[in-house]
Every structure is written in C-alpha cells, then in structure tokens.
Design a protein around this motif. Structure first.
Motif, PDB file in Angstrom:
ATOM      1  N   SER A  38      -7.505  -2.964  -6.806  1.00  0.00           N
ATOM      2  CA  SER A  38      -8.541  -2.226  -6.039  1.00  0.00           C
ATOM      3  C   SER A  38      -8.421  -3.285  -4.655  1.00  0.00           C
ATOM      4  N   GLY A  39      -8.049  -4.460  -4.164  1.00  0.00           N
ATOM      5  CA  GLY A  39      -7.980  -4.923  -3.667  1.00  0.00           C
ATOM      6  C   GLY A  39      -6.356  -4.882  -2.809  1.00  0.00           C
ATOM      7  N   ASP A  40      -5.146  -5.084  -3.849  1.00  0.00           N
ATOM      8  CA  ASP A  40      -4.267  -3.990  -3.259  1.00  0.00           C
ATOM      9  C   ASP A  40      -3.837  -2.531  -2.769  1.00  0.00           C
ATOM     10  N   LYS A  41      -5.011  -2.253  -4.340  1.00  0.00           N
ATOM     11  CA  LYS A  41      -4.457  -0.694  -3.416  1.00  0.00           C
ATOM     12  C   LYS A  41      -3.346  -0.534  -4.869  1.00  0.00           C
ATOM     13  N   VAL A  42      -2.754  -1.418  -5.675  1.00  0.00           N
ATOM     14  CA  VAL A  42      -1.769  -0.966  -6.392  1.00  0.00           C
ATOM     15  C   VAL A  42      -1.972  -0.655  -7.849  1.00  0.00           C
ATOM     16  N   ILE A  43      -1.850   0.237  -8.347  1.00  0.00           N
ATOM     17  CA  ILE A  43      -1.248   1.297  -9.711  1.00  0.00           C
ATOM     18  C   ILE A  43       0.383   1.022 -10.451  1.00  0.00           C
ATOM     19  N   ALA A  44       0.032  -0.231 -11.624  1.00  0.00           N
ATOM     20  CA  ALA A  44       1.459   0.279 -12.093  1.00  0.00           C
ATOM     21  C   ALA A  44       0.947   0.328 -13.797  1.00  0.00           C
ATOM     22  N   PHE A  45       1.925   1.484 -14.030  1.00  0.00           N
ATOM     23  CA  PHE A  45       1.547   1.678 -15.366  1.00  0.00           C
ATOM     24  C   PHE A  45       2.924   1.984 -16.355  1.00  0.00           C
ATOM     25  N   GLU A  46       2.753   2.099 -17.322  1.00  0.00           N
ATOM     26  CA  GLU A  46       4.365   2.797 -18.465  1.00  0.00           C
ATOM     27  C   GLU A  46       4.060   3.451 -18.816  1.00  0.00           C
ATOM     28  N   ARG A  47       4.439   4.817 -19.419  1.00  0.00           N
ATOM     29  CA  ARG A  47       4.485   5.535 -20.171  1.00  0.00           C
ATOM     30  C   ARG A  47       5.715   6.868 -20.413  1.00  0.00           C
ATOM     31  N   GLY A  48       6.205   6.343 -22.087  1.00  0.00           N
ATOM     32  CA  GLY A  48       7.209   6.529 -22.848  1.00  0.00           C
ATOM     33  C   GLY A  48       8.101   5.355 -22.536  1.00  0.00           C
ATOM     34  N   ASN A  49       9.298   5.711 -21.236  1.00  0.00           N
ATOM     35  CA  ASN A  49      10.278   4.882 -21.542  1.00  0.00           C
ATOM     36  C   ASN A  49      10.104   4.528 -19.645  1.00  0.00           C
ATOM     37  N   ALA A  50       9.447   4.995 -18.755  1.00  0.00           N
ATOM     38  CA  ALA A  50       9.210   4.946 -18.009  1.00  0.00           C
ATOM     39  C   ALA A  50       7.980   4.265 -17.181  1.00  0.00           C
ATOM     40  N   PHE A  51       8.632   3.270 -16.011  1.00  0.00           N
ATOM     41  CA  PHE A  51       7.225   2.150 -15.396  1.00  0.00           C
ATOM     42  C   PHE A  51       6.868   3.284 -13.762  1.00  0.00           C
ATOM     43  N   PHE A  52       6.300   3.209 -13.993  1.00  0.00           N
ATOM     44  CA  PHE A  52       5.937   3.550 -12.534  1.00  0.00           C
ATOM     45  C   PHE A  52       4.581   2.805 -11.823  1.00  0.00           C
ATOM     46  N   VAL A  53       4.931   2.449 -10.092  1.00  0.00           N
ATOM     47  CA  VAL A  53       4.176   1.262  -9.905  1.00  0.00           C
ATOM     48  C   VAL A  53       4.170   2.073  -8.256  1.00  0.00           C
ATOM     49  N   PHE A  54       2.955   2.845  -7.984  1.00  0.00           N
ATOM     50  CA  PHE A  54       2.001   2.775  -6.089  1.00  0.00           C
ATOM     51  C   PHE A  54       1.023   1.816  -5.576  1.00  0.00           C
ATOM     52  N   ASN A  55       2.019   2.147  -4.513  1.00  0.00           N
ATOM     53  CA  ASN A  55       1.267   1.038  -3.680  1.00  0.00           C
ATOM     54  C   ASN A  55       0.662   2.303  -2.517  1.00  0.00           C
ATOM     55  N   PHE A  56      -0.778   1.709  -2.797  1.00  0.00           N
ATOM     56  CA  PHE A  56      -1.517   2.574  -1.549  1.00  0.00           C
ATOM     57  C   PHE A  56      -2.320   2.423  -0.527  1.00  0.00           C
ATOM     58  N   HIS A  57      -2.072   1.036   0.225  1.00  0.00           N
ATOM     59  CA  HIS A  57      -2.473   0.565   0.840  1.00  0.00           C
ATOM     60  C   HIS A  57      -1.892   1.032   1.918  1.00  0.00           C
ATOM     61  N   PRO A  58      -2.654   1.497   3.167  1.00  0.00           N
ATOM     62  CA  PRO A  58      -2.269   2.197   4.449  1.00  0.00           C
ATOM     63  C   PRO A  58      -1.512   1.401   4.998  1.00  0.00           C
ATOM     64  N   CYS A  59      -1.486   0.033   5.237  1.00  0.00           N
ATOM     65  CA  CYS A  59      -1.074  -0.998   5.966  1.00  0.00           C
ATOM     66  C   CYS A  59      -0.071  -2.492   5.315  1.00  0.00           C
ATOM     67  N   ASN A  60      -0.565  -2.265   4.218  1.00  0.00           N
ATOM     68  CA  ASN A  60      -0.229  -3.774   3.172  1.00  0.00           C
ATOM     69  C   ASN A  60       0.934  -3.454   2.626  1.00  0.00           C
ATOM     70  N   SER A  61       2.743  -4.474   2.943  1.00  0.00           N
ATOM     71  CA  SER A  61       4.028  -3.761   1.740  1.00  0.00           C
ATOM     72  C   SER A  61       3.802  -5.478   1.470  1.00  0.00           C
ATOM     73  N   TYR A  62       4.184  -5.592   0.324  1.00  0.00           N
ATOM     74  CA  TYR A  62       3.783  -6.545  -0.885  1.00  0.00           C
ATOM     75  C   TYR A  62       5.649  -6.893  -0.753  1.00  0.00           C
TER      76      TYR A  62
END
Length: 123
Positions: A38-62
């Motif tokens: 929640s601090g970085d506003k990042v969510i990452a998850f595996e679903r099937g053979n796929a891997f998803f990453v979301f960066n919801f932060h309005p300013c910070n890139s990592y």
C-alpha cells in the motif's frame, strides 16, 4: 473520435481479450497474490500462466522493483498500458526482444524478476 478522453480503452480491451484467449488466465485455478504494497501502491499477482503488475502510484515510478514469482524462465511483457497505442508514454521497451531473466527467490516465491514500473501503469 479523436476528441474523446478515453478513446484508447477499446484498443486496450481488444488486446486484453486477445491475451486472455491465448493464455486463458480466467479459467485457471492457479492464482497467487505476490505483492500488496500500500505504501508503494503496487499489486502483483499470478493468474494461470500470466503475471500481472500494477503500479497505481500517481507520481512514483520504480526501477529494479523485485517481485517473487513461480516461474524459472524469462518473462516477456505482452500487455503494457503505457504503450503509445493506448495513450501511454512509451516508457518501456515492449515485446519479445527484451525478456526479463529469472532471479533467486523472494517473498516466499521460488524465483523472482526485476522490473521497471512506471507510475500509473500495468504490465
């Protein structure tokens, strides 16, 4: 219509549906949430053979954001909301020319990768 603010949604939705047809993550039993930061506003998850990453932060890139995952093979970005055709800023090298090599395990997962996560994007 070029005046519409959300004119890129249909193109993104079409690619997302094509990826689902290819990888069939919706019908898979395998699902695992790797990161909920929640601090970085990042969510990452595996679903099937796929891997998803979301960066919801309005300013910070990592840069070099390390995320644990199941697979010990190079990963490729096939769905990137930052692509120009979706109205993005093209901050990632998209496609099959740049696989992300697997690394040692982290966060309880046997392997990991390091990614560049631009702000307000998913990949």
């Amino acid at each position: 219509d070029d005046l519409l603010r959300y004119k890129f949604f249909q193109s993104f939705d079409e690619l997302m549906q094509a990826c689902e047809s290819r990888f069939q993550w919706l019908s898979s039993n395998h699902q695992y949430v790797t990161v909920k930061n929640s601090g970085d506003k990042v969510i990452a998850f595996e679903r099937g053979n796929a891997f998803f990453v979301f960066n919801f932060h309005p300013c910070n890139s990592y840069t070099d954001y390390q995320i644990g995952l199941t697979w010990n093979e190079p990963m490729r970005c096939v769905l990137d909301s930052d692509e120009g055709r979706f109205g993005g800023q093209c901050r990632l090298e998209h496609g099959h020319a740049n696989a992300f090599p697997p690394l040692h395990g982290i966060e309880g997962r046997p392997h990991s990768i390091k990614l560049y996560l631009p702000s307000r994007t998913m990949q």
